[in-house]
Design a protein around this motif. Structure first.
Motif, mmCIF file in Angstrom:
data_model
loop_
_atom_site.group_PDB
_atom_site.id
_atom_site.type_symbol
_atom_site.label_atom_id
_atom_site.label_comp_id
_atom_site.label_asym_id
_atom_site.label_seq_id
_atom_site.Cartn_x
_atom_site.Cartn_y
_atom_site.Cartn_z
ATOM 1 N N ALA A 196 47.636 49.729 32.081
ATOM 2 C CA ALA A 196 46.386 50.314 32.570
ATOM 3 C C ALA A 196 46.609 51.494 33.505
ATOM 4 C CB ALA A 196 45.559 49.245 33.269
ATOM 5 N N GLY A 197 47.679 52.254 33.299
ATOM 6 C CA GLY A 197 47.946 53.431 34.108
ATOM 7 C C GLY A 197 48.377 53.123 35.523
ATOM 8 N N ALA A 198 48.509 51.842 35.870
ATOM 9 C CA ALA A 198 48.808 51.467 37.248
ATOM 10 C C ALA A 198 50.294 51.277 37.501
ATOM 11 C CB ALA A 198 48.069 50.177 37.605
ATOM 12 N N MET A 199 51.000 50.758 36.545
ATOM 13 C CA MET A 199 52.431 50.527 36.718
ATOM 14 C C MET A 199 53.099 50.532 35.350
ATOM 15 S SD MET A 199 53.012 46.448 37.176
ATOM 16 C CE MET A 199 54.722 46.741 36.703
ATOM 17 N N SER A 200 54.418 50.594 35.347
ATOM 18 C CA SER A 200 55.148 50.619 34.084
ATOM 19 C C SER A 200 56.401 49.762 34.200
ATOM 20 C CB SER A 200 55.526 52.058 33.707
ATOM 21 O OG SER A 200 56.359 52.633 34.698
ATOM 22 N N ILE A 201 56.881 49.345 33.042
ATOM 23 C CA ILE A 201 58.114 48.579 32.973
ATOM 24 C C ILE A 201 58.986 49.178 31.875
ATOM 25 C CG2 ILE A 201 57.078 46.880 31.396
ATOM 26 C CD1 ILE A 201 58.966 44.786 32.599
ATOM 27 N N HIS A 202 60.263 49.357 32.180
ATOM 28 C CA HIS A 202 61.245 49.852 31.220
ATOM 29 C C HIS A 202 62.213 48.709 30.959
ATOM 30 C CE1 HIS A 202 64.239 53.304 30.063
ATOM 31 N NE2 HIS A 202 63.980 52.489 29.053
ATOM 32 N N MET A 203 62.403 48.366 29.703
ATOM 33 C CA MET A 203 63.253 47.242 29.356
ATOM 34 C C MET A 203 64.321 47.659 28.362
ATOM 35 S SD MET A 203 62.211 43.432 28.061
ATOM 36 C CE MET A 203 61.107 44.074 26.824
ATOM 37 N N LEU A 204 65.555 47.271 28.669
ATOM 38 C CA LEU A 204 66.683 47.479 27.769
ATOM 39 C C LEU A 204 67.263 46.130 27.379
ATOM 40 C CD1 LEU A 204 68.673 50.301 29.661
ATOM 41 C CD2 LEU A 204 67.108 50.615 27.721
ATOM 42 N N VAL A 205 67.579 45.968 26.113
ATOM 43 C CA VAL A 205 68.325 44.806 25.654
ATOM 44 C C VAL A 205 69.546 45.341 24.917
ATOM 45 C CG1 VAL A 205 68.350 42.755 24.198
ATOM 46 C CG2 VAL A 205 66.272 43.356 25.445
ATOM 47 N N ILE A 206 70.721 44.967 25.413
ATOM 48 C CA ILE A 206 71.976 45.406 24.800
ATOM 49 C C ILE A 206 72.839 44.162 24.635
ATOM 50 C CG2 ILE A 206 73.988 46.915 24.999
ATOM 51 C CD1 ILE A 206 72.337 48.682 26.873
ATOM 52 N N GLY A 207 72.851 43.623 23.444
ATOM 53 C CA GLY A 207 73.580 42.386 23.207
ATOM 54 C C GLY A 207 72.999 41.254 24.030
ATOM 55 N N ALA A 208 73.831 40.637 24.852
ATOM 56 C CA ALA A 208 73.407 39.495 25.663
ATOM 57 C C ALA A 208 72.842 39.905 27.011
ATOM 58 C CB ALA A 208 74.595 38.546 25.879
ATOM 59 N N ASP A 209 72.730 41.192 27.252
ATOM 60 C CA ASP A 209 72.243 41.682 28.539
ATOM 61 C C ASP A 209 70.844 42.274 28.416
ATOM 62 O OD1 ASP A 209 74.639 41.346 30.322
ATOM 63 O OD2 ASP A 209 75.532 42.616 28.758
ATOM 64 N N ALA A 210 69.980 41.917 29.362
ATOM 65 C CA ALA A 210 68.653 42.506 29.448
ATOM 66 C C ALA A 210 68.499 43.161 30.813
ATOM 67 C CB ALA A 210 67.573 41.440 29.258
ATOM 68 N N ARG A 253 70.197 44.830 14.066
ATOM 69 C CA ARG A 253 71.560 44.611 13.601
ATOM 70 C C ARG A 253 72.554 44.664 14.743
ATOM 71 N NH1 ARG A 253 71.210 49.547 9.598
ATOM 72 N NH2 ARG A 253 70.611 50.352 11.652
ATOM 73 N N SER A 254 72.330 45.526 15.720
ATOM 74 C CA SER A 254 73.235 45.645 16.861
ATOM 75 C C SER A 254 72.677 44.978 18.115
ATOM 76 C CB SER A 254 73.518 47.122 17.150
ATOM 77 O OG SER A 254 72.318 47.815 17.486
ATOM 78 N N MET A 255 71.534 44.281 17.980
ATOM 79 C CA MET A 255 70.893 43.614 19.107
ATOM 80 C C MET A 255 70.643 44.598 20.243
ATOM 81 S SD MET A 255 70.518 40.500 18.030
ATOM 82 C CE MET A 255 70.249 39.470 19.459
ATOM 83 N N ALA A 256 69.986 45.706 19.907
ATOM 84 C CA ALA A 256 69.705 46.742 20.897
ATOM 85 C C ALA A 256 68.219 47.071 20.898
ATOM 86 C CB ALA A 256 70.520 47.998 20.589
ATOM 87 N N MET A 257 67.658 47.255 22.084
ATOM 88 C CA MET A 257 66.244 47.592 22.197
ATOM 89 C C MET A 257 66.009 48.391 23.466
ATOM 90 S SD MET A 257 62.879 45.115 22.044
ATOM 91 C CE MET A 257 63.409 44.100 23.412
#
Length: 255
Positions: A95-109, A84-88
């Protein structure tokens, strides 16, 4: 770190995430007709249509915030999203080797990689409006923020196996028509899945068997819990953010 390596790594992670977060739509994209009293009575007497029932369950992912948990032999993670607020806010570990953190706030990722040699220390900002409807990062598309319509359009077959359980196959080529899995051809055309719903008719689990596509990937299971959970996000500070390179945006299917 070379941009090409960053792009390749990001695609692998976000494409996998896209498989589980893009939900479902009715055949040919047509909205279901409104049922009148007589129609409702007839429907209650008729056997349930598994596709219609699964579609309804998936569409509920567009109605409320939810916690998402992902698990597979190659990837684990999770987070929260509010269509509803386009937020994630999602984090994935590969595989325990690397990680990624992702934010989505409206039109911005925003993306942040960890555990990968040479990865930028700052958040990478992407303009989500440049990613296109079929871009790898288009996880909350306009008009279908929970991604609930998209995967049902790719369901090749489905049957109901229990009161709250379903099985069938998905044609991934229809989920991401311009995606990197197009080259896999028939392997991507019939990905087996199972699904479960709760007593309120909401989709709570989707399991995709990716073994034929990539043996090491195994079964990718997504669970949806804590409906209505608060999702309050803030953008990273300007000092901790840099613009993503154009090569990365294009690699994700952007313009």
């Amino acid at each position: 770190m070379k941009t090409r390596r960053l792009a390749a790594t990001g695609i692998a992670l976000v494409a996998a995430l896209g498989l589980t977060l893009t939900g479902c739509k009715t055949e040919a994209g047509a909205p279901a007709a409104s049922a009148g009293p007589s129609d409702a009575a007839a429907a209650s007497a008729a056997p349930a249509d598994p596709l219609a029932e699964l579609t309804s369950a998936a569409l509920k992912l567009n109605e409320d915030s939810v916690r998402v948990t992902l698990s597979s032999p190659a990837m684990n993670g999770g987070g929260v999203m509010d269509p509803r607020s386009m937020a994630m806010d999602m984090s994935l570990e590969l595989a325990g080797a690397m990680s990624i953190h992702m934010l989505v706030i409206g039109a911005d990722a925003f993306l942040k990689l960890s555990g990968l040699s040479g990865a930028p220390k700052k958040w990478l900002h992407l303009d989500a409006t440049k990613l296109g409807a079929d871009g790898q990062l288009s996880l909350m598309p306009d008009g279908d923020p929970g991604g609930a319509r998209k995967m049902i359009s790719a369901v090749a077959e489905v049957e109901k196996t229990g009161e709250h359980s379903f099985t069938g196959t998905v044609d991934y080529r229809k989920v991401k028509p311009n995606g990197k899995l197009q080259q896999l051809g028939d392997k991507a055309a019939a990905i087996p899945f199972t699904a479960r719903t709760d007593d309120q008719g909401r989709l709570i689990e989707l399991a995709l068997d990716m073994s034929d596509v990539q043996p090491a990937a195994g079964q990718l299971v997504t669970r949806y819990t804590d409906f209505g959970t608060p999702v309050t996000l803030s953008k990273p500070s300007a000092a901790d953010t840099q613009e993503a390179p154009e090569e990365l945006i294009k690699a994700f299917g952007g313009q």
